[in-house]
Design an enzyme around this catalytic site. Structure first.
Site, mmCIF file in Angstrom:
data_model
loop_
_atom_site.group_PDB
_atom_site.id
_atom_site.type_symbol
_atom_site.label_atom_id
_atom_site.label_comp_id
_atom_site.label_asym_id
_atom_site.label_seq_id
_atom_site.Cartn_x
_atom_site.Cartn_y
_atom_site.Cartn_z
ATOM 1 N N ASP A 1 0.869 -1.170 0.000
ATOM 2 C CA ASP A 1 0.000 0.000 0.000
ATOM 3 C C ASP A 1 0.911 1.227 0.000
ATOM 4 O O ASP A 1 1.935 1.245 0.699
ATOM 5 C CB ASP A 1 -0.838 0.053 1.279
ATOM 6 C CG ASP A 1 -2.020 -0.906 1.264
ATOM 7 O OD1 ASP A 1 -2.143 -1.702 0.310
ATOM 8 O OD2 ASP A 1 -2.804 -0.872 2.231
ATOM 9 N N HIS B 1 4.894 -7.437 0.020
ATOM 10 C CA HIS B 1 4.531 -8.733 -0.554
ATOM 11 C C HIS B 1 5.168 -8.902 -1.935
ATOM 12 O O HIS B 1 5.728 -7.951 -2.491
ATOM 13 C CB HIS B 1 3.009 -8.850 -0.622
ATOM 14 C CG HIS B 1 2.349 -8.866 0.728
ATOM 15 N ND1 HIS B 1 1.689 -9.969 1.228
ATOM 16 C CD2 HIS B 1 2.264 -7.910 1.695
ATOM 17 C CE1 HIS B 1 1.215 -9.692 2.429
ATOM 18 N NE2 HIS B 1 1.558 -8.442 2.733
ATOM 19 N N SER C 1 8.740 3.603 4.937
ATOM 20 C CA SER C 1 9.815 3.958 4.019
ATOM 21 C C SER C 1 9.408 3.741 2.569
ATOM 22 O O SER C 1 8.277 4.008 2.189
ATOM 23 C CB SER C 1 11.080 3.175 4.346
ATOM 24 O OG SER C 1 12.190 3.758 3.705
#
Length: 273
Positions: A77, A134, A242
């Site tokens: 995200d 992921h 980050s």
């Protein structure tokens, strides 16, 4: 001018403290301040998290991020910082700022040469975002390299003003091999107050790579370990937020037509074909 290393070390220690109701108050303040959507969390109760880092790396419900059937999916995200072609070993950071693939990959010439005329994507994770990373596609882990460096902030303002930002900051370079797409790389870039980075395969407690923060480059070879991660499977996490930089070989990816810098993205969405 700020002592970024000391600030980051302190932030990491504070985020791991278990202070009962005080920890819960901090978590509740953070949720309100950054409008964190706790309805997506596997555990939506702020009081159930023992430390701030437990909250920050919270898992999502299994159906919160449907996985696209596209060849490549968004691994996080966040927001698109930059993306595009790698031209003459150079990646676009911001107006008037380029940085080299070789510098990003800690002067690994053999690895960097595989991405000549390839493509890259740089994805920024804000404080409110889900902070697990992921897999964009299936991949067998080849190697991991910890690269010590600076700890500049990685927000858009800093990216526009600090030359070679992502190739100067502390980072973890993860190289994978895909049967369909060849070699690809995910670079986890540290920043001010990013207390640590972790991967699912690292031997340390919780997979944490840093701290301790070595002053030397550290390399792990996994070619004989046969660690296969499937598309959408978790590969790592940031303990405080980050940036992820991805590198793909020439001819392997065509980014989705809807992509543009600053576009908000979600884990599992189609990234390209």
């Amino acid at each position: 001018m700020l002592p970024k290393q000391a600030i980051t070390a302190l932030a990491g220690k504070l985020a791991n403290l278990q202070c009962g109701s005080l920890t819960t108050c901090v978590i509740r303040w953070f949720i309100k301040r950054y409008q964190v959507n706790m309805s997506e969390a596997l555990n939506a109760d702020p009081a159930s998290y023992k430390s701030f880092n437990d909250f920050f790396t919270r898992p999502l419900k299994s159906d919160a991020r449907p996985i696209s059937t596209a060849p490549f999916i968004c691994p996080v995200d966040g927001a698109i910082s930059q993306f595009g072609a790698i031209e003459q070993n150079q990646l676009f950071q911001a107006k008037d700022h380029l940085y080299s693939t070789q510098m990003l990959l800690a002067d690994n010439k053999v690895l960097s040469e595989q991405f000549e005329n390839g493509h890259f994507a740089c994805l920024y994770l804000s404080p409110k975002d889900y902070h697990r990373i992921h897999m964009p596609c299936d991949g067998t882990l080849l190697s991991m390299t910890y690269v010590p460096g600076d700890l500049f902030s990685v927000n858009p303002t800093t990216a526009a003003n600090v030359p070679n930002l992502f190739a100067r900051n502390e980072r973890v370079v993860c190289a994978f091999q895909s049967e369909q797409h060849g070699t690809f790389v995910l670079v986890l870039v540290g920043a001010t107050i990013v207390g640590s980075m972790a991967t699912v395969w690292h031997d340390a407690l919780g997979g944490v790579i840093n701290p301790p923060r070595s002053k030397q480059i550290q390399h792990w070879d996994y070619k004989e370990k046969h660690i296969l991660l499937k598309q959408g499977e978790e590969m790592g996490r940031f303990l405080l937020g980050s940036t992820v930089v991805m590198l793909f070989k020439s001819g392997t990816i065509k980014f989705d037509a809807s992509w543009h810098p600053s576009k908000k993205i979600r884990l599992g969405e189609a990234m390209g074909s």
